[in-house]
Scaffold this motif. Sequence first.
Motif, PDB file in Angstrom:
ATOM      1  N   ASN A  18      -5.278  -9.554  -4.660  1.00 22.60           N
ATOM      2  CA  ASN A  18      -4.003  -9.367  -3.970  1.00 22.60           C
ATOM      3  C   ASN A  18      -2.951  -8.767  -4.909  1.00 22.60           C
ATOM      4  OD1 ASN A  18      -2.544  -9.511  -1.589  1.00 22.60           O
ATOM      5  ND2 ASN A  18      -1.741 -11.543  -2.036  1.00 22.60           N
ATOM      6  N   ARG A  21      -4.088  -4.882  -5.628  1.00 21.41           N
ATOM      7  CA  ARG A  21      -4.233  -3.911  -4.541  1.00 21.41           C
ATOM      8  C   ARG A  21      -2.906  -3.222  -4.248  1.00 21.41           C
ATOM      9  NH1 ARG A  21      -2.450  -5.610   0.688  1.00 21.41           N
ATOM     10  NH2 ARG A  21      -1.695  -7.750   0.623  1.00 21.41           N
ATOM     11  N   VAL A  27      -7.659  -4.554   3.344  1.00 29.25           N
ATOM     12  CA  VAL A  27      -8.403  -5.738   2.912  1.00 29.25           C
ATOM     13  C   VAL A  27      -8.809  -6.498   4.165  1.00 29.25           C
ATOM     14  CG1 VAL A  27      -8.317  -7.922   1.642  1.00 29.25           C
ATOM     15  CG2 VAL A  27      -7.112  -5.917   0.748  1.00 29.25           C
ATOM     16  N   GLU A  65      -6.096 -16.988   2.441  1.00 28.06           N
ATOM     17  CA  GLU A  65      -5.681 -16.253   3.639  1.00 28.06           C
ATOM     18  C   GLU A  65      -4.160 -16.136   3.694  1.00 28.06           C
ATOM     19  OE1 GLU A  65      -6.820 -16.326   8.315  1.00 28.06           O
ATOM     20  OE2 GLU A  65      -6.279 -18.274   7.445  1.00 28.06           O
ATOM     21  N   LEU A  68      -2.689 -13.571   1.177  1.00 26.89           N
ATOM     22  CA  LEU A  68      -2.840 -12.181   1.612  1.00 26.89           C
ATOM     23  C   LEU A  68      -1.886 -11.834   2.749  1.00 26.89           C
ATOM     24  CD1 LEU A  68      -6.699 -11.620   1.594  1.00 26.89           C
ATOM     25  CD2 LEU A  68      -5.021 -10.516   0.129  1.00 26.89           C
ATOM     26  N   ARG A  74      -1.924  -3.909   4.495  1.00 26.96           N
ATOM     27  CA  ARG A  74      -3.051  -3.689   5.413  1.00 26.96           C
ATOM     28  C   ARG A  74      -4.094  -4.779   5.224  1.00 26.96           C
ATOM     29  NH1 ARG A  74      -3.954   0.913   7.866  1.00 26.96           N
ATOM     30  NH2 ARG A  74      -6.091   1.124   7.158  1.00 26.96           N
ATOM     31  N   VAL A  75      -3.822  -5.932   5.835  1.00 25.05           N
ATOM     32  CA  VAL A  75      -4.676  -7.110   5.677  1.00 25.05           C
ATOM     33  C   VAL A  75      -5.108  -7.607   7.048  1.00 25.05           C
ATOM     34  CG1 VAL A  75      -4.750  -9.522   4.924  1.00 25.05           C
ATOM     35  CG2 VAL A  75      -3.546  -7.829   3.536  1.00 25.05           C
ATOM     36  N   THR A  77      -7.606 -10.914   8.380  1.00 24.03           N
ATOM     37  CA  THR A  77      -8.466 -12.033   8.005  1.00 24.03           C
ATOM     38  C   THR A  77      -9.301 -12.445   9.217  1.00 24.03           C
ATOM     39  OG1 THR A  77      -6.797 -13.735   8.488  1.00 24.03           O
ATOM     40  CG2 THR A  77      -6.848 -12.846   6.239  1.00 24.03           C
ATOM     41  N   VAL A 141      -3.888  -4.993  11.667  1.00 27.54           N
ATOM     42  CA  VAL A 141      -3.429  -5.515  10.377  1.00 27.54           C
ATOM     43  C   VAL A 141      -2.293  -6.522  10.531  1.00 27.54           C
ATOM     44  CG1 VAL A 141      -4.199  -3.525   9.030  1.00 27.54           C
ATOM     45  CG2 VAL A 141      -1.882  -3.551   9.987  1.00 27.54           C
TER      46      VAL A 141
END
Length: 173
Positions: A18, A21, A27, A65, A68, A74-75, A77, A141
């Motif tokens: 994290n 990036r 991710v 989680e 992030l 741009r994540v 989970t 995202v």
Amino acid sequence: RDPYLATSVNLEAVQLINRLRSDEQLVILPVTNSGYGTQTGDVYCTEETPLEPISLYGRTKVDAERALLEQGGRVITLSLATVFGSSPCGRLDLLVNHFVLEAVTAGYIVVFEKDFKRNYIHIRDVADCFVHCIEHADAMVGRPYNAGLDDANLSKEELAEKIREHVPGFYLH
């Protein structure tokens, strides 16, 4: 069994990724439905269900989680249901795989906490879910998603009964 390793792999490694990036990098982090803890079983957990993990494994996954998602970017989970299916290393620590092995080799199984319910997902569906996330990332995202099969919410006893349909003579105790 190894709290240091669990924390290092499940949380600290994700925190490091994290920090390194860029916000443009996508991710997709698989987490676990263990983050929900012990819900009543009367309702299915949704993405809005509070996360109340009861194990170190669940807590480290939930913390990763959150780290992030709170940073943004741009994540995506994915809270995965209990995964099953073939694996090059023969994952016998997965409930479905373990039950099938016992059915085929021993012919019986002792089922503890037979009414304990879990949700399941096949590994091919997990792979398809990752592809879907990649292809639709812009619309997805910034949010957590549950990944499981609606028709695969089974108790341990119901799972064993499903296996018995394919392995006649499989004895459940």
